[in-house]
Motif scaffolding. Structure first.
Motif, PDB file in Angstrom:
ATOM      1  N   CYS A 165       0.831  -1.207   0.000  1.00 38.61           N
ATOM      2  CA  CYS A 165       0.000   0.000   0.000  1.00 38.61           C
ATOM      3  C   CYS A 165       0.867   1.258   0.000  1.00 38.61           C
ATOM      4  O   CYS A 165       2.031   1.235   0.396  1.00 38.61           O
ATOM      5  N   GLY A 180      -5.508  -1.604   3.709  1.00 39.02           N
ATOM      6  CA  GLY A 180      -5.098  -2.763   2.920  1.00 39.02           C
ATOM      7  C   GLY A 180      -5.599  -4.089   3.415  1.00 39.02           C
ATOM      8  O   GLY A 180      -5.084  -5.145   3.017  1.00 39.02           O
ATOM      9  N   ARG A 219      -8.171  -3.314   0.483  1.00 44.48           N
ATOM     10  CA  ARG A 219      -7.402  -3.348  -0.756  1.00 44.48           C
ATOM     11  C   ARG A 219      -8.300  -3.778  -1.912  1.00 44.48           C
ATOM     12  O   ARG A 219      -9.334  -4.426  -1.725  1.00 44.48           O
TER      13      ARG A 219
END
Length: 348
Positions: A165, A180, A219
């Protein structure tokens, strides 16, 4: 934290007028001041205090022209409030005891740590991670593999940034933010069970974003979940996979945004708003608290309310009528009885 006016000016990109060697060790309100403190004049309504403050250093704009003598050393900057934000981040980090890299932190030899980075006790910085200049990592933060953290970004205790990330410059992530985590993706099977869909994308948080405590950003399944520049997220918000939030949008607490929804720029979203997945929300949209967004909003700059949400003024008018329904029902019943009586009389 003890620092000279000259060093502060260099850090803030400003210029000094007065004694460059005067030192400060804390911020203060302009009306309170105090020797060894630094204050600011960002609103001319408070100009009178500039001439009486006992602060040692005063942040002012480049175009400020004093009308009376000043005792404080001035630091002139382009953006007073932006400079104050930078200043408070640094003082806040020092007050929390985060300075340098703690011996009790775990920093991979394969991580890249720039000048001026602070890493607190029991923080973990994994291999391939990159921390930009003057980033502040508070205790018990986890930074995964190949994560990138921009300059001057502050991660408060318990923040988790998972693998791959990217966090931009001048961001603030409050306690226990998770960036994430896997998105909520499962494929239904013939036996009515669910097969997990692995999410292999990442999250990109652009510059000057602030994210409140315990907010989570999933994510992407593939590609990126994107939080654009200047976005402000409150506490306890859920951002689903592959969502994109446009620049300078603000969202209040307990809002949930389902996967693949695209929210435009400069939107203002109240608390406990729910968004259906795959919707598109136009720039400048305003959504009242506890509204439910069940479809795309295509017209920019409009206000919405209700669940499912309708245009704000329509909702207010409808709600006004709703409160009158008992009286309207009684009136309608009286009219119906009068009509029935008149009809019966006519038949007689």
């Amino acid at each position: 934290m003890q620092i000279t006016a000259q060093a502060l000016a260099h850090f803030l990109g400003g210029t000094v007028e007065g004694n460059p060697e005067v030192t400060v060790n804390r911020p203060s309100k302009i009306e309170e001041g105090g020797e060894g403190s630094i204050s600011f004049l960002g609103n001319l309504k408070y100009e009178k205090y500039a001439y009486t403050t006992t602060a040692s250093v005063l942040l002012v704009s480049q175009d400020f022209e004093p009308r009376e003598p000043l005792s404080a050393t001035l630091i002139r900057v382009e953006d007073v409030y932006g400079a104050v934000g930078q200043l408070l981040q640094q003082f806040g980090a020092q007050e929390a005891g985060v300075s340098g890299i703690s011996e009790r932190a775990v920093v991979s030899p394969q991580a890249s740590v720039a000048e001026g980075v602070a890493v607190g006790d029991f923080a973990i910085v994994s291999e391939g991670a990159m921390l930009g200049p003057a980033a502040v990592v508070h205790p018990q933060v986890f930074i995964g593999r190949n994560v990138k953290i921009g300059a001057r970004t502050v991660l408060y205790p318990g923040v988790r940034i998972l693998d791959n990330c990217i966090i931009g410059e001048d961001c603030i992530l409050h306690a226990n933010v998770v960036i994430g985590s896997d998105g909520f993706g499962f494929a239904p099977q013939e036996d009515r069970s669910y097969q997990k869909i692995v999410h292999v994308g990442n999250v990109i948080v652009e510059d000057r974003v602030e994210i409140g405590a315990q907010t989570t950003v999933d994510r992407a399944t593939m590609g990126s979940t994107i939080i654009r520049e200047g976005v402000k997220l409150d506490n306890l918000i859920q951002i689903g996979h592959n969502v994109e939030i446009g620049a300078h949008t603000v969202i209040a607490a307990q809002t949930g945004v389902a996967g693949s929804t695209k929210i435009g720029r400069y939107c203002r979203i109240g608390g406990q708003v729910g968004f259906v997945g795959h919707a598109e929300i136009a720039d400048g949209t305003q959504i009242q608290a506890q509204s439910g967004i069940a479809a795309s909003i295509t017209e920019p700059g409009k206000a919405w309310f209700g669940s499912p949400a309708i245009p704000y003024r329509d909702f207010i008018r409808a709600h006004s009528v709703f409160k009158k329904l008992p009286d309207l029902y009684r009136s309608l019943s009286r009219l119906q009885r009068a009509f029935d009586a008149a009809e019966k009389k006519g038949r007689d």
